[in-house]
Write a protein that holds these residues in place. Sequence first.
Motif, PDB file in Angstrom:
ATOM      1  N   GLU A 170      43.967  30.613  30.333  1.00 36.85           N
ATOM      2  CA  GLU A 170      45.074  31.194  31.086  1.00 36.85           C
ATOM      3  C   GLU A 170      44.768  32.631  31.526  1.00 36.85           C
ATOM      4  O   GLU A 170      45.201  33.048  32.595  1.00 36.85           O
ATOM      5  CB  GLU A 170      46.367  31.133  30.279  1.00 36.85           C
ATOM      6  CG  GLU A 170      46.937  29.729  30.174  1.00 36.85           C
ATOM      7  CD  GLU A 170      47.193  29.093  31.534  1.00 36.85           C
ATOM      8  OE1 GLU A 170      47.890  29.688  32.375  1.00 36.85           O
ATOM      9  OE2 GLU A 170      46.703  27.971  31.750  1.00 36.85           O
ATOM     10  N   HIS A 209      52.574  29.774  35.270  1.00 40.93           N
ATOM     11  CA  HIS A 209      52.273  31.071  34.667  1.00 40.93           C
ATOM     12  C   HIS A 209      53.510  31.774  34.104  1.00 40.93           C
ATOM     13  O   HIS A 209      53.372  32.712  33.321  1.00 40.93           O
ATOM     14  CB  HIS A 209      51.531  31.950  35.670  1.00 40.93           C
ATOM     15  CG  HIS A 209      50.172  31.407  35.950  1.00 40.93           C
ATOM     16  ND1 HIS A 209      49.452  31.767  37.055  1.00 40.93           N
ATOM     17  CD2 HIS A 209      49.397  30.522  35.278  1.00 40.93           C
ATOM     18  CE1 HIS A 209      48.299  31.123  37.051  1.00 40.93           C
ATOM     19  NE2 HIS A 209      48.250  30.357  35.979  1.00 40.93           N
ATOM     20  N   HIS A 220      46.726  36.022  40.216  1.00 40.82           N
ATOM     21  CA  HIS A 220      47.683  37.126  40.313  1.00 40.82           C
ATOM     22  C   HIS A 220      47.079  38.520  40.270  1.00 40.82           C
ATOM     23  O   HIS A 220      47.683  39.462  40.777  1.00 40.82           O
ATOM     24  CB  HIS A 220      48.729  37.018  39.192  1.00 40.82           C
ATOM     25  CG  HIS A 220      49.391  35.685  39.127  1.00 40.82           C
ATOM     26  ND1 HIS A 220      50.200  35.202  40.139  1.00 40.82           N
ATOM     27  CD2 HIS A 220      49.340  34.713  38.191  1.00 40.82           C
ATOM     28  CE1 HIS A 220      50.618  34.001  39.814  1.00 40.82           C
ATOM     29  NE2 HIS A 220      50.118  33.677  38.642  1.00 40.82           N
ATOM     30  N   ASP A 229      42.841  32.179  34.580  1.00 43.88           N
ATOM     31  CA  ASP A 229      43.719  31.628  35.607  1.00 43.88           C
ATOM     32  C   ASP A 229      44.665  32.687  36.170  1.00 43.88           C
ATOM     33  O   ASP A 229      44.875  32.770  37.380  1.00 43.88           O
ATOM     34  CB  ASP A 229      44.505  30.454  35.013  1.00 43.88           C
ATOM     35  CG  ASP A 229      45.076  29.512  36.062  1.00 43.88           C
ATOM     36  OD1 ASP A 229      44.678  29.613  37.240  1.00 43.88           O
ATOM     37  OD2 ASP A 229      45.915  28.687  35.705  1.00 43.88           O
ATOM     38  N   TYR A 230      45.236  33.522  35.298  1.00 44.89           N
ATOM     39  CA  TYR A 230      46.117  34.603  35.757  1.00 44.89           C
ATOM     40  C   TYR A 230      45.335  35.575  36.638  1.00 44.89           C
ATOM     41  O   TYR A 230      45.835  36.043  37.662  1.00 44.89           O
ATOM     42  CB  TYR A 230      46.708  35.382  34.574  1.00 44.89           C
ATOM     43  CG  TYR A 230      47.895  34.744  33.915  1.00 44.89           C
ATOM     44  CD1 TYR A 230      49.121  35.383  33.902  1.00 44.89           C
ATOM     45  CD2 TYR A 230      47.805  33.521  33.277  1.00 44.89           C
ATOM     46  CE1 TYR A 230      50.227  34.827  33.275  1.00 44.89           C
ATOM     47  CE2 TYR A 230      48.893  32.950  32.648  1.00 44.89           C
ATOM     48  CZ  TYR A 230      50.096  33.597  32.650  1.00 44.89           C
ATOM     49  OH  TYR A 230      51.184  33.036  32.035  1.00 44.89           O
ATOM     50  N   ARG A 231      44.098  35.893  36.212  1.00 40.73           N
ATOM     51  CA  ARG A 231      43.268  36.817  37.002  1.00 40.73           C
ATOM     52  C   ARG A 231      43.027  36.263  38.407  1.00 40.73           C
ATOM     53  O   ARG A 231      43.207  36.959  39.394  1.00 40.73           O
ATOM     54  CB  ARG A 231      41.934  37.079  36.303  1.00 40.73           C
ATOM     55  CG  ARG A 231      41.039  38.025  37.089  1.00 40.73           C
ATOM     56  CD  ARG A 231      39.594  37.978  36.580  1.00 40.73           C
ATOM     57  NE  ARG A 231      38.693  38.455  37.586  1.00 40.73           N
ATOM     58  CZ  ARG A 231      38.106  37.708  38.511  1.00 40.73           C
ATOM     59  NH1 ARG A 231      38.342  36.425  38.592  1.00 40.73           N
ATOM     60  NH2 ARG A 231      37.278  38.231  39.388  1.00 40.73           N
TER      61      ARG A 231
END
Length: 171
Positions: free
Chosen positions: A112, A70, A120, A115-117
Amino acid sequence: MKDLLMPWYGEIKFLHLIFVAIWAFSTAVAYQNYVLPAFRKALDNPDDADAIAHRNRMIEAFDRGVVLEHVAFPMVLLTGLTLLWLGGWSPESSGWLAAKLTLVLLVFIPMEIVDYRISHFSRPKREMRLAGDMDSYEAAIAFHWRFLRVSTVLVVTTIPTAIFLAVVKPF
């Protein structure tokens, strides 16, 4: 600014490729050898507390491990946009570039974002588990598992395609 960066085009391209490699491959081994087998065993043995605990450890470790990926992805975008700008590349004049940018815009960026959610911007799964909020924990794990099942197909098809387009420039 362009005159200042242009002599560094090759180095920026090198950095772009390094960040692509980190983004594309940094979680592959962990997913294939630890997360996937742990989930399969837990799904096959839903009453096995050890299998569930192992699955939990693997997905929580995976959440920590994706940090490298990330950090690399924004650098891929930054260096890629810089190369576009410096090189005068245009999707209108380069079919391979149009196809690659389509993958970036329609597959990689949305993937992404999710995926970030998951990793993170949601409440950490470990924190849910330690707080005893097992309903939220299991829901978060189920969502992550669905995401991994869908994104794996996208990753193994579209990332090599994007690399092929950039290297071979077939059209």
